[in-house]
Write an enzyme that holds these catalytic residues in place. Structure first.
Site, PDB file in Angstrom:
ATOM      1  N   LYS A 294       0.851  -1.552   0.244  1.00  0.00           N
ATOM      2  CA  LYS A 294      -0.266   0.134  -0.257  1.00  0.00           C
ATOM      3  C   LYS A 294       1.042   1.114  -0.260  1.00  0.00           C
ATOM      4  CE  LYS A 294      -1.847   3.205   2.138  1.00  0.00           C
ATOM      5  NZ  LYS A 294      -1.587   4.295   1.852  1.00  0.00           N
TER       6      LYS A 294
ATOM      7  N   GLU B 118      -0.224   7.527  -0.892  1.00  0.00           N
ATOM      8  CA  GLU B 118      -1.024   8.108  -2.387  1.00  0.00           C
ATOM      9  C   GLU B 118      -0.692   9.364  -2.900  1.00  0.00           C
ATOM     10  OE1 GLU B 118      -1.281   8.348   0.627  1.00  0.00           O
ATOM     11  OE2 GLU B 118      -2.680   9.838   2.092  1.00  0.00           O
TER      12      GLU B 118
ATOM     13  N   SER C 176       5.409   8.474   9.374  1.00  0.00           N
ATOM     14  CA  SER C 176       5.446   9.098  10.716  1.00  0.00           C
ATOM     15  C   SER C 176       5.363   8.462  11.771  1.00  0.00           C
ATOM     16  CB  SER C 176       4.681  10.578  10.637  1.00  0.00           C
ATOM     17  OG  SER C 176       3.179   9.836  10.070  1.00  0.00           O
TER      18      SER C 176
ATOM     19  N   CYS D  64      14.174  10.252   6.050  1.00  0.00           N
ATOM     20  CA  CYS D  64      14.383  10.130   7.403  1.00  0.00           C
ATOM     21  C   CYS D  64      15.770   9.788   8.235  1.00  0.00           C
ATOM     22  CB  CYS D  64      13.683   8.145   7.934  1.00  0.00           C
ATOM     23  SG  CYS D  64      14.548   6.943   6.665  1.00  0.00           S
TER      24      CYS D  64
HETATM   25  P1  NAD Z   1       2.550   9.365   6.757  1.00  0.00           P
HETATM   26  O1  NAD Z   1       2.592   8.835   8.184  1.00  0.00           O
HETATM   27  O2  NAD Z   1       1.642  10.203   6.750  1.00  0.00           O
HETATM   28  O3  NAD Z   1       2.211   7.897   5.624  1.00  0.00           O
HETATM   29  C1  NAD Z   1       2.788   6.462   5.428  1.00  0.00           C
HETATM   30  C2  NAD Z   1       2.041   5.862   5.034  1.00  0.00           C
HETATM   31  O4  NAD Z   1       0.614   5.675   6.297  1.00  0.00           O
HETATM   32  C3  NAD Z   1       1.166   6.151   4.020  1.00  0.00           C
HETATM   33  O5  NAD Z   1       1.176   5.064   2.677  1.00  0.00           O
HETATM   34  C4  NAD Z   1      -0.564   6.617   4.142  1.00  0.00           C
HETATM   35  O6  NAD Z   1      -1.445   6.235   2.873  1.00  0.00           O
HETATM   36  C5  NAD Z   1      -0.230   6.558   5.372  1.00  0.00           C
HETATM   37  N1  NAD Z   1      -1.373   7.129   6.391  1.00  0.00           N
HETATM   38  C6  NAD Z   1      -1.131   8.434   6.247  1.00  0.00           C
HETATM   39  N2  NAD Z   1      -2.562   8.691   7.622  1.00  0.00           N
HETATM   40  C7  NAD Z   1      -2.649   7.584   7.700  1.00  0.00           C
HETATM   41  C8  NAD Z   1      -3.857   7.590   8.766  1.00  0.00           C
HETATM   42  N3  NAD Z   1      -4.412   8.065   9.335  1.00  0.00           N
HETATM   43  N4  NAD Z   1      -4.175   6.242   8.981  1.00  0.00           N
HETATM   44  C9  NAD Z   1      -3.499   4.762   8.458  1.00  0.00           C
HETATM   45  N5  NAD Z   1      -2.570   4.965   7.500  1.00  0.00           N
HETATM   46  C10 NAD Z   1      -2.035   6.243   7.252  1.00  0.00           C
HETATM   47  O7  NAD Z   1       3.709   9.523   6.528  1.00  0.00           O
HETATM   48  P2  NAD Z   1       4.372  10.188   5.103  1.00  0.00           P
HETATM   49  O8  NAD Z   1       4.621  11.629   5.568  1.00  0.00           O
HETATM   50  O9  NAD Z   1       4.383   9.345   3.870  1.00  0.00           O
HETATM   51  O10 NAD Z   1       5.940   9.491   5.102  1.00  0.00           O
HETATM   52  C11 NAD Z   1       6.814  10.478   6.112  1.00  0.00           C
HETATM   53  C12 NAD Z   1       7.314  10.475   7.231  1.00  0.00           C
HETATM   54  O11 NAD Z   1       7.886   8.794   7.402  1.00  0.00           O
HETATM   55  C13 NAD Z   1       8.685  10.973   7.801  1.00  0.00           C
HETATM   56  O12 NAD Z   1       7.826  11.534   9.549  1.00  0.00           O
HETATM   57  C14 NAD Z   1       9.720  10.273   7.789  1.00  0.00           C
HETATM   58  O13 NAD Z   1      10.178  10.397   9.306  1.00  0.00           O
HETATM   59  C15 NAD Z   1       8.469   8.612   7.188  1.00  0.00           C
HETATM   60  N6  NAD Z   1       9.427   7.820   7.704  1.00  0.00           N
HETATM   61  C16 NAD Z   1      10.713   7.397   7.900  1.00  0.00           C
HETATM   62  C17 NAD Z   1      11.000   6.188   8.243  1.00  0.00           C
HETATM   63  C18 NAD Z   1      12.449   5.297   9.210  1.00  0.00           C
HETATM   64  O14 NAD Z   1      12.950   4.245   8.078  1.00  0.00           O
HETATM   65  N7  NAD Z   1      12.322   5.546   9.876  1.00  0.00           N
HETATM   66  C19 NAD Z   1      11.917   6.182   6.356  1.00  0.00           C
HETATM   67  C20 NAD Z   1      10.839   7.357   5.885  1.00  0.00           C
HETATM   68  C21 NAD Z   1      10.239   7.497   5.766  1.00  0.00           C
END
Ligand code: NAD
Length: 499
Positions: free
Chosen positions: A174, A177, A227, A282
């Site tokens: 997944k 988006e 996140s 990240c």
């Molecule tokens: P995000 O948490 O907004 O989204 C990640 C995924 O979760 C997406 O597929 C999204 O569709 C889904 N999602 C979003 N909101 C949701 C909800 N309320 N319920 C269920 N699913 C939901 O993250 P992002 O903005 O796409 O990515 C950036 C974040 O990812 C930053 O915080 C970054 O630090 C983190 N990140 C961490 C690592 C790591 O290795 N720790 C690596 C890459 C990115």
């Protein structure tokens, strides 16, 4: 007319039926280029059903056949890197060379997984008891899911799917988006590599699709990267529903600069790690902790480098830094810079349009920002900004700097810059962070180690990819075996002892 980006189910592109979509933009132009389908729970259920049926067959495939598919996939990915990089740049905005870098780090995980016959070797103890042998095997879980963030639309899915598929599972991705096309390109390559239908699926969607995966009884494990608030939610919901979960969250990565460090090297590293991919990594460095007198010199050296960076469309080979992912996110970062200034940080370089930053007017651009004299109570310090903003915190001693790093809620990566081997070794011993760089600003482990932070940067006890990834996607089984002579068989109600 905008393109419609759909799912990949059972070996082919499959149009969604929900009637719900989300816009996809080219962040460098600000123009909407596509819409992506958002799956319903019923659509997720249909994908899982197909995957579950395929998984039963795939676990029968010999290790050499699975390895052969991975080798073929590796070749295709390698050959078509430039095409895939262009897709990443068009939807994410990072510069092409960075997109190529992401693909090559993802490719490492595919190369690791080609060694699956070796990786799945168990232990064997002959004669554990008289005439009794004991051995261990690892078996696939069945259907596993990966939920991935926008910032690495190729590398993060490859962290997961290469090992999940090599170990005999069906994998459902997944993707974010915000940049969903790279996932479909990967699906196409898996199919060309000879992977049976249903073993790699892509379900496009938002919270509705994620929630459906989290509660589905036929999903055995969930890998998540995103996140921290969502990672926590995924972990709690997934485990409450009986699944294995590894959920990687956000970060606030500190780079400690000791007074003996080479200033030019530290400044080069700080600029590369803070502003590469517009700070949307990240493992980006978002805080530099300067110890002692070195602070002024370091800030000056970083500031001197920033005007030399070219900000623009990532598809242009002369660009160093592209845009942010959305206008909303860009505005959020602008808000943090304003809060930093209001709370007393010194704005050494201001990346806000209208404050002297030279950035293209169209698209979701922001210039580079350098804040000095940041303190640990400011929101620019406490929160993950995920933009091209570097905060410099001053510390008098190593101990003070260490306390700052260890008190932060995030603990993904960190780095120390010094010429003193003893000091670096002490830091590696003391610091409470999952990945540590010594004169290396972005210490993403190679694929034969595992990736993961501590504290609010990871929920669960298994890090991503490498040996821990192999364990995550398999269950251990131990067999105790005897082939006795029927003539010696007796009844014995005692608890079995080793004799
Ligand atoms: P995000 O948490 O907004 O989204 C990640 C995924 O979760 C997406 O597929 C999204 O569709 C889904 N999602 C979003 N909101 C949701 C909800 N309320 N319920 C269920 N699913 C939901 O993250 P992002 O903005 O796409 O990515 C950036 C974040 O990812 C930053 O915080 C970054 O630090 C983190 N990140 C961490 C690592 C790591 O290795 N720790 C690596 C890459 C990115």
């Amino acid at each position: 007319m905008t393109t419609l980006i759909s799912h990949w189910i059972d070996g082919r592109t499959t149009a969604g039926t929900s009637g719900r979509t989300s816009p996809v933009y080219n962040p460098a132009t600000g123009v909407q280029t596509a819409e992506v389908d958002l799956a319903t729970a019923a659509e997720v259920d249909a994908v899982v059903t197909k995957a579950a049926a395929a998984a039963i067959q795939w676990r029968q495939a010999s290790l050499s056949r699975r390895s052969a598919v991975l080798f073929a996939f590796r070749e295709l990915l390698h050959a078509r890197t430039d095409e895939l990089a262009a897709i990443v740049t068009a939807e994410h905005g990072k510069v092409l060379s960075d997109a190529v870098g992401e693909i090559s780090r993802g490719l490492e995980n595919v190369e690791f997984a080609t060694g699956v016959p070796q990786l799945l070797k168990g232990g064997f103890s002959e004669q554990a008891s008289t005439g009794v042998d004991v051995y261990s095997i690892r078996q696939p879980l069945g259907v596993v899911a990966g939920i991935t963030p926008f910032n690495f639309p190729v590398m993060v899915p490859l962290w997961m799917c290469a090992n999940a598929i090599a170990t005999g599972n069906a994998f459902i991705l997944k993707p974010s988006e915000k940049d969903p096309s790279a996932a479909l390109f990967l699906a196409q390559l898996w199919a060309e590599a000879g992977l049976p239908d249903g073993i790699f699926s892509v379900v496009q969607g938002d919270k509705e699709a994620v929630d459906a995966l989290l509660v589905h009884p036929d999903i055995a494990a969930v890998s998540f990267v995103g996140s921290t608030p969502i990672a926590r939610y995924i972990y709690e919901t997934g485990t409450a529903n009986g699944k294995r979960v590894q959920a990687l969250g956000g970060a606030k990565n500190h780079m400690i600069v000791l007074p003996d460090a080479d200033i030019d090297m530290a400044a080069d590293a700080a600029v590369s790690a803070a502003y590469g991919a517009a700070g949307e990594r990240c493992m980006s460095i978002s805080v530099a902790v300067a110890i002692g007198d070195i602070g002024d010199e370091l800030v000056e050296a970083i500031a001197a480098r920033l005007p030399k960076l070219t900000i623009g469309n990532g598809a242009d080979p002369d660009t160093d830094m592209g845009p942010l992912i959305t206008a909303v996110h860009r505005d959020r970062v602008v808000g943090y810079i304003a809060e930093g200034a209001e709370s007393g940080a010194t704005v050494v370089v201001d990346g806000r349009p209208g404050y002297g930053a030279d950035v293209p007017a169209d698209g979701f651009f922001l210039g580079t920002t350098l804040l000095d004299n940041v303190t640990t109570g400011m929101s620019v310090y406490t929160d993950e900004i995920f933009g091209p903003v570097l905060s410099v915190v001053r510390a008098d001693t190593y101990e003070q700097a260490l306390r700052i790093v260890n008190s932060n809620q995030y603990a993904n990566g960190t780095a120390i810059f010094t010429r003193d081997g003893g000091a670096a070794r002490q830091f590696q011993f003391d610091v409470e962070v999952g990945m540590v760089g010594i004169n290396v600003p972005i210490p993403v482990p190679v694929a034969y180690y595992s990736f993961g932070g501590w504290k609010a940067s990871l929920f669960g006890d298994t890090h991503m990819y490498g040996p821990e990834g192999i364990n995550f996607y398999t269950r251990g089984k131990v067999v105790t075996s005897r082939w006795p002579d029927p003539a010696t068989s007796t009844v014995d109600l005692g608890f079995p002892r080793t004799r």
